[in-house]
Design a protein around this motif. Structure first.
Motif, PDB file in Angstrom:
ATOM      1  N   ASN A 179     -10.886   4.185  11.381  1.00  0.00           N
ATOM      2  CA  ASN A 179      -9.732   4.914  10.829  1.00  0.00           C
ATOM      3  C   ASN A 179      -8.466   4.460  11.529  1.00  0.00           C
ATOM      4  O   ASN A 179      -8.429   4.355  12.759  1.00  0.00           O
ATOM      5  CB  ASN A 179      -9.919   6.419  11.009  1.00  0.00           C
ATOM      6  N   ILE A 180      -7.455   4.194  10.720  1.00  0.00           N
ATOM      7  CA  ILE A 180      -6.198   3.654  11.212  1.00  0.00           C
ATOM      8  C   ILE A 180      -5.052   4.349  10.482  1.00  0.00           C
ATOM      9  O   ILE A 180      -5.182   4.705   9.295  1.00  0.00           O
ATOM     10  CB  ILE A 180      -6.135   2.129  11.005  1.00  0.00           C
ATOM     11  N   ASP A 181      -3.967   4.523  11.174  1.00  0.00           N
ATOM     12  CA  ASP A 181      -2.780   5.112  10.559  1.00  0.00           C
ATOM     13  C   ASP A 181      -1.551   4.403  11.116  1.00  0.00           C
ATOM     14  O   ASP A 181      -1.553   3.949  12.267  1.00  0.00           O
ATOM     15  CB  ASP A 181      -2.727   6.609  10.874  1.00  0.00           C
ATOM     16  N   TYR A 182      -0.502   4.324  10.289  1.00  0.00           N
ATOM     17  CA  TYR A 182       0.724   3.641  10.679  1.00  0.00           C
ATOM     18  C   TYR A 182       1.934   4.501  10.382  1.00  0.00           C
ATOM     19  O   TYR A 182       1.921   5.325   9.460  1.00  0.00           O
ATOM     20  CB  TYR A 182       0.884   2.319   9.923  1.00  0.00           C
ATOM     21  N   GLY A 183       3.000   4.265  11.144  1.00  0.00           N
ATOM     22  CA  GLY A 183       4.266   4.874  10.818  1.00  0.00           C
ATOM     23  C   GLY A 183       4.797   4.329   9.500  1.00  0.00           C
ATOM     24  O   GLY A 183       4.486   3.193   9.118  1.00  0.00           O
ATOM     25  N   ASP A 184       5.588   5.124   8.820  1.00  0.00           N
ATOM     26  CA  ASP A 184       6.068   4.736   7.499  1.00  0.00           C
ATOM     27  C   ASP A 184       6.855   3.427   7.510  1.00  0.00           C
ATOM     28  O   ASP A 184       6.830   2.668   6.539  1.00  0.00           O
ATOM     29  CB  ASP A 184       6.951   5.847   6.921  1.00  0.00           C
ATOM     30  N   PHE A 185       7.538   3.153   8.602  1.00  0.00           N
ATOM     31  CA  PHE A 185       8.407   1.976   8.644  1.00  0.00           C
ATOM     32  C   PHE A 185       7.603   0.673   8.751  1.00  0.00           C
ATOM     33  O   PHE A 185       8.129  -0.406   8.539  1.00  0.00           O
ATOM     34  CB  PHE A 185       9.361   2.066   9.840  1.00  0.00           C
ATOM     35  N   VAL A 186       6.322   0.763   9.084  1.00  0.00           N
ATOM     36  CA  VAL A 186       5.523  -0.454   9.280  1.00  0.00           C
ATOM     37  C   VAL A 186       5.375  -1.240   7.989  1.00  0.00           C
ATOM     38  O   VAL A 186       5.524  -2.465   7.963  1.00  0.00           O
ATOM     39  CB  VAL A 186       4.143  -0.091   9.867  1.00  0.00           C
ATOM     40  N   LYS A 187       5.065  -0.546   6.904  1.00  0.00           N
ATOM     41  CA  LYS A 187       5.022  -1.132   5.568  1.00  0.00           C
ATOM     42  C   LYS A 187       4.234  -2.433   5.496  1.00  0.00           C
ATOM     43  O   LYS A 187       4.706  -3.443   4.958  1.00  0.00           O
ATOM     44  CB  LYS A 187       6.436  -1.335   5.033  1.00  0.00           C
ATOM     45  N   GLY A 188       3.065  -2.451   6.094  1.00  0.00           N
ATOM     46  CA  GLY A 188       2.181  -3.596   5.989  1.00  0.00           C
ATOM     47  C   GLY A 188       2.492  -4.739   6.936  1.00  0.00           C
ATOM     48  O   GLY A 188       1.829  -5.782   6.885  1.00  0.00           O
ATOM     49  N   ARG A 189       3.461  -4.584   7.814  1.00  0.00           N
ATOM     50  CA  ARG A 189       3.851  -5.678   8.697  1.00  0.00           C
ATOM     51  C   ARG A 189       3.044  -5.717   9.988  1.00  0.00           C
ATOM     52  O   ARG A 189       2.907  -6.772  10.608  1.00  0.00           O
ATOM     53  CB  ARG A 189       5.344  -5.545   9.039  1.00  0.00           C
ATOM     54  N   PHE A 190       2.540  -4.570  10.425  1.00  0.00           N
ATOM     55  CA  PHE A 190       1.828  -4.484  11.700  1.00  0.00           C
ATOM     56  C   PHE A 190       0.349  -4.208  11.459  1.00  0.00           C
ATOM     57  O   PHE A 190      -0.012  -3.548  10.472  1.00  0.00           O
ATOM     58  CB  PHE A 190       2.389  -3.358  12.567  1.00  0.00           C
ATOM     59  N   THR A 191      -0.484  -4.660  12.388  1.00  0.00           N
ATOM     60  CA  THR A 191      -1.914  -4.380  12.324  1.00  0.00           C
ATOM     61  C   THR A 191      -2.404  -3.970  13.704  1.00  0.00           C
ATOM     62  O   THR A 191      -2.213  -4.712  14.670  1.00  0.00           O
ATOM     63  CB  THR A 191      -2.700  -5.605  11.852  1.00  0.00           C
TER      64      THR A 191
END
Length: 126
Positions: free
Chosen positions: A57-69
């Motif tokens: 399970n992974i979650d990202y901040g909204d600003f990441v938008k597919g740029r970070f992993t």
């Protein structure tokens, strides 16, 4: 006493990439969820990404938008943050943090995390 030590920060041009690492010692790494936060000058610290104990399970901040992993290697006690398509607004000190797995429901909140690294500077030039 355990430690979290970040590395991999630096200066990069806009559009470039960096891979941050966070090495953990002194505790049962695989028992913790691991997160990345960042703090830009004059701004509050903000949530970047989080990964569960198994990595399922992974979650990202909204600003990441597919740029970070975000990823982790429990055998190496290390969590990573691959950052691509970097922008000047990504300039910040990046921190890794560890939280008990029971805090998954509060994973985007700083107070959920018990242990923090010292941070690594990321600077993106335009």
């Amino acid at each position: 006493q355990g430690q979290l030590v970040e590395s991999g920060g630096g200066l990069v041009q806009a559009g470039g990439s960096l891979r941050l690492s966070c090495a953990a010692s002194g505790r049962s790494f695989s028992m913790y969820i691991m997160g990345w936060f960042r703090q830009a000058p004059g701004k509050e610290r903000e949530f970047v990404a989080v990964i569960s104990r198994s990595g399922g399970n992974i979650d990202y901040g909204d600003f990441v938008k597919g740029r970070f992993t975000i990823s982790r290697d429990n055998a190496e006690n290390t969590v990573y943050l691959q950052m691509n398509s970097l922008k000047p607004e990504d300039t910040a000190v990046y921190y890794c943090a560890a939280a008990p797995y029971s805090n998954w429901g509060r994973r985007v909140e700083e107070y959920a995390y018990d242990y923090w690294g010292q941070g690594t500077q990321v600077t993106v030039s335009s």
